[in-house]
Design a protein around this motif. Structure first.
Motif, PDB file in Angstrom:
ATOM      1  N   PHE A 206      40.504  52.065  41.070  1.00  0.00           N
ATOM      2  CA  PHE A 206      41.449  53.254  41.379  1.00  0.00           C
ATOM      3  C   PHE A 206      42.593  52.631  42.552  1.00  0.00           C
ATOM      4  O   PHE A 206      43.908  52.686  42.157  1.00  0.00           O
ATOM      5  CB  PHE A 206      40.966  54.626  41.768  1.00  0.00           C
ATOM      6  N   HIS A 207      42.097  52.028  43.393  1.00  0.00           N
ATOM      7  CA  HIS A 207      42.974  51.840  44.656  1.00  0.00           C
ATOM      8  C   HIS A 207      43.866  50.477  44.181  1.00  0.00           C
ATOM      9  O   HIS A 207      45.086  50.347  44.382  1.00  0.00           O
ATOM     10  CB  HIS A 207      42.314  51.381  45.958  1.00  0.00           C
TER      11      HIS A 207
ATOM     12  N   GLN B  20      46.604  51.823  41.406  1.00  0.00           N
ATOM     13  CA  GLN B  20      47.090  53.147  41.946  1.00  0.00           C
ATOM     14  C   GLN B  20      48.865  53.177  41.545  1.00  0.00           C
ATOM     15  O   GLN B  20      49.447  53.925  40.871  1.00  0.00           O
ATOM     16  CB  GLN B  20      46.846  53.644  43.213  1.00  0.00           C
ATOM     17  N   ARG B  21      49.282  52.052  42.120  1.00  0.00           N
ATOM     18  CA  ARG B  21      50.806  51.979  41.930  1.00  0.00           C
ATOM     19  C   ARG B  21      51.265  51.831  40.249  1.00  0.00           C
ATOM     20  O   ARG B  21      52.099  52.545  40.103  1.00  0.00           O
ATOM     21  CB  ARG B  21      51.269  50.399  42.602  1.00  0.00           C
ATOM     22  N   THR B  22      50.718  50.922  39.505  1.00  0.00           N
ATOM     23  CA  THR B  22      50.755  50.923  38.216  1.00  0.00           C
ATOM     24  C   THR B  22      50.493  52.367  37.464  1.00  0.00           C
ATOM     25  O   THR B  22      51.125  52.655  36.458  1.00  0.00           O
ATOM     26  CB  THR B  22      49.750  49.992  37.303  1.00  0.00           C
ATOM     27  N   TYR B  23      49.464  53.006  37.863  1.00  0.00           N
ATOM     28  CA  TYR B  23      48.946  54.272  37.156  1.00  0.00           C
ATOM     29  C   TYR B  23      50.150  55.232  37.539  1.00  0.00           C
ATOM     30  O   TYR B  23      50.418  55.829  36.537  1.00  0.00           O
ATOM     31  CB  TYR B  23      47.822  54.753  37.749  1.00  0.00           C
ATOM     32  N   THR B  24      50.519  55.271  38.809  1.00  0.00           N
ATOM     33  CA  THR B  24      51.666  56.300  39.149  1.00  0.00           C
ATOM     34  C   THR B  24      53.060  55.909  38.322  1.00  0.00           C
ATOM     35  O   THR B  24      53.594  57.051  37.979  1.00  0.00           O
ATOM     36  CB  THR B  24      51.976  56.276  40.605  1.00  0.00           C
TER      37      THR B  24
ATOM     38  N   ARG C  24      45.369  47.203  31.052  1.00  0.00           N
ATOM     39  CA  ARG C  24      45.414  45.702  31.714  1.00  0.00           C
ATOM     40  C   ARG C  24      45.249  46.150  33.443  1.00  0.00           C
ATOM     41  O   ARG C  24      44.228  45.435  34.012  1.00  0.00           O
ATOM     42  CB  ARG C  24      46.683  45.141  31.789  1.00  0.00           C
ATOM     43  N   ALA C  25      45.880  47.115  33.982  1.00  0.00           N
ATOM     44  CA  ALA C  25      45.604  47.546  35.215  1.00  0.00           C
ATOM     45  C   ALA C  25      44.126  47.948  35.714  1.00  0.00           C
ATOM     46  O   ALA C  25      43.921  47.639  36.531  1.00  0.00           O
ATOM     47  CB  ALA C  25      46.742  48.748  35.789  1.00  0.00           C
ATOM     48  N   MET C  26      43.692  48.603  34.725  1.00  0.00           N
ATOM     49  CA  MET C  26      42.183  49.266  35.070  1.00  0.00           C
ATOM     50  C   MET C  26      41.088  48.482  34.484  1.00  0.00           C
ATOM     51  O   MET C  26      39.912  49.064  34.490  1.00  0.00           O
ATOM     52  CB  MET C  26      42.335  50.890  34.368  1.00  0.00           C
ATOM     53  N   ARG C  27      41.447  47.363  33.811  1.00  0.00           N
ATOM     54  CA  ARG C  27      40.494  46.300  33.235  1.00  0.00           C
ATOM     55  C   ARG C  27      39.664  47.168  32.342  1.00  0.00           C
ATOM     56  O   ARG C  27      38.397  47.095  32.240  1.00  0.00           O
ATOM     57  CB  ARG C  27      39.823  45.772  34.308  1.00  0.00           C
ATOM     58  N   GLN C  28      40.206  48.240  31.325  1.00  0.00           N
ATOM     59  CA  GLN C  28      39.660  48.913  30.182  1.00  0.00           C
ATOM     60  C   GLN C  28      40.104  48.457  29.092  1.00  0.00           C
ATOM     61  O   GLN C  28      41.224  48.926  28.353  1.00  0.00           O
ATOM     62  CB  GLN C  28      39.777  50.405  30.648  1.00  0.00           C
ATOM     63  N   PRO C  29      39.363  47.459  28.171  1.00  0.00           N
ATOM     64  CA  PRO C  29      40.055  47.102  26.899  1.00  0.00           C
ATOM     65  C   PRO C  29      39.922  48.364  25.873  1.00  0.00           C
ATOM     66  O   PRO C  29      40.722  48.337  24.889  1.00  0.00           O
ATOM     67  CB  PRO C  29      39.067  46.092  26.244  1.00  0.00           C
TER      68      PRO C  29
ATOM     69  N   ARG D 173      25.608  62.150  33.263  1.00  0.00           N
ATOM     70  CA  ARG D 173      24.322  61.555  33.526  1.00  0.00           C
ATOM     71  C   ARG D 173      23.982  60.240  33.209  1.00  0.00           C
ATOM     72  O   ARG D 173      22.957  59.621  33.583  1.00  0.00           O
ATOM     73  CB  ARG D 173      23.357  62.574  32.455  1.00  0.00           C
ATOM     74  N   HIS D 174      24.668  59.518  32.442  1.00  0.00           N
ATOM     75  CA  HIS D 174      24.304  58.309  31.847  1.00  0.00           C
ATOM     76  C   HIS D 174      25.453  57.179  32.154  1.00  0.00           C
ATOM     77  O   HIS D 174      24.931  56.002  31.831  1.00  0.00           O
ATOM     78  CB  HIS D 174      24.133  58.407  30.219  1.00  0.00           C
ATOM     79  N   LEU D 175      26.610  57.278  32.733  1.00  0.00           N
ATOM     80  CA  LEU D 175      27.356  56.272  33.096  1.00  0.00           C
ATOM     81  C   LEU D 175      27.488  56.273  34.326  1.00  0.00           C
ATOM     82  O   LEU D 175      27.853  57.191  35.251  1.00  0.00           O
ATOM     83  CB  LEU D 175      28.955  56.519  32.206  1.00  0.00           C
ATOM     84  N   ALA D 176      27.369  54.962  35.045  1.00  0.00           N
ATOM     85  CA  ALA D 176      27.548  54.738  36.602  1.00  0.00           C
ATOM     86  C   ALA D 176      28.920  54.837  36.872  1.00  0.00           C
ATOM     87  O   ALA D 176      29.797  54.377  36.222  1.00  0.00           O
ATOM     88  CB  ALA D 176      26.876  53.546  36.885  1.00  0.00           C
ATOM     89  N   ASP D 177      29.168  55.129  38.292  1.00  0.00           N
ATOM     90  CA  ASP D 177      30.488  55.005  38.911  1.00  0.00           C
ATOM     91  C   ASP D 177      30.785  53.908  39.631  1.00  0.00           C
ATOM     92  O   ASP D 177      31.556  53.769  40.510  1.00  0.00           O
ATOM     93  CB  ASP D 177      30.547  56.321  39.672  1.00  0.00           C
ATOM     94  N   ASP D 178      30.008  52.776  39.264  1.00  0.00           N
ATOM     95  CA  ASP D 178      30.291  51.385  40.076  1.00  0.00           C
ATOM     96  C   ASP D 178      31.614  51.123  40.045  1.00  0.00           C
ATOM     97  O   ASP D 178      32.105  50.786  38.964  1.00  0.00           O
ATOM     98  CB  ASP D 178      29.233  50.237  39.663  1.00  0.00           C
ATOM     99  N   GLY D 179      32.351  50.617  41.034  1.00  0.00           N
ATOM    100  CA  GLY D 179      33.538  50.044  41.076  1.00  0.00           C
ATOM    101  C   GLY D 179      34.808  51.030  40.764  1.00  0.00           C
ATOM    102  O   GLY D 179      35.881  50.661  41.060  1.00  0.00           O
TER     103      GLY D 179
END
Length: 244
Positions: A74-75, A78-82, A125-130, A63-69
């Motif tokens: 993810f695309h 995706q390679r790093t995540y896998t 680093r890959a997902m830009r999430q500190p 309800r309170h966090l947007a799905d922007d970007g």
């Protein structure tokens, strides 16, 4: 509240944090349930508590966090995540096999926690999430403590309960901190002048609204100065010369 109103209340925040919050809420629940199943006397209440925590976080995140970007990140990652997740699974399997071959199963909970924690470093680093880097540090510390606990206790269940619940809390801290930041950002700025005048009908106005009100009052009432002199610092006043 309809879907349009829900979307309008969402904070843009950091791109991709909504998807990450969903994943952390779900992963935290898995860790919590694994820990709870090793505490037979309190298993059912603990599982119910974990479900309440996870579902609450998922509901507020939706309800309170947007799905922007989210899709773009993810695309792009995706390679790093896998690769990172395949490496994580392989490392966990090796930890279980080697610990059992050595006759030291009590090492498994702490070592697995360290592996899972470490896999968040490249994802941060890959997902830009500190927040993932902080989560990695927290889970590695939990894993080291769980490893020491396992060595000292010589059993599996107690260290597993410890690392499971502590890791769940660390994972749940990601959506919790994102939601708290959204609350802080959405709080309106309140003028200190209005905080001092609780009897004012305009309580809760922003600084811009207050400034506009002052401008209008100055234009309409020449006697405004006497009242304003008592309420405003000298550097915020508009003098008689300025109005002429």
């Amino acid at each position: 509240m309809n879907d349009a109103e829900v979307r309008s209340n969402r904070s843009p925040g950091r791109p991709g944090i909504r998807a990450g919050s969903f994943l952390c809420a779900g992963a935290g629940l898995v860790w919590w349930i694994v820990a709870a199943t090793n505490a037979p006397g309190a298993m059912i209440p603990l599982i119910l508590l974990g479900l309440v925590c996870a579902i609450t976080l998922i509901w507020f995140t939706r309800r309170h966090l947007a799905d922007d970007g989210e899709q773009e990140i993810f695309h792009a990652s995706q390679r790093t995540y896998t690769i990172v997740n395949i490496a994580q699974v392989v490392a966990i399997v090796l930890v279980i096999l080697i610990s059992n071959l050595l006759g030291k199963p009590q090492l498994i909970p702490g070592l697995i926690t360290i592996v899972v924690g470490a896999h968040f470093f490249p994802l941060a680093r890959a997902m830009r999430q500190p927040a993932y880097a902080k989560l990695a540090i927290a889970m590695i510390i939990i894993g080291v403590l769980g490893l020491a606990y396992g060595i000292a206790a010589g059993v599996v269940d107690r260290p597993l309960i410890f690392v499971g619940m502590a890791s769940a809390v660390a994972l749940w801290a990601v959506p919790t901190s994102a939601l708290l930041r959204q609350v802080v950002r959405s709080r309106p700025a309140i003028s200190p002048f209005r905080l001092e005048r609780e009897d004012d009908d305009s309580w809760g106005q922003t600084d811009e609204e207050i400034a506009a009100e002052r401008e209008q009052a100055l234009a309409e009432d020449d006697g405004y100065d006497d009242w304003a002199d008592d309420e405003y610092p000298d550097d915020q006043m508009i003098g008689d010369d300025d109005r002429r």
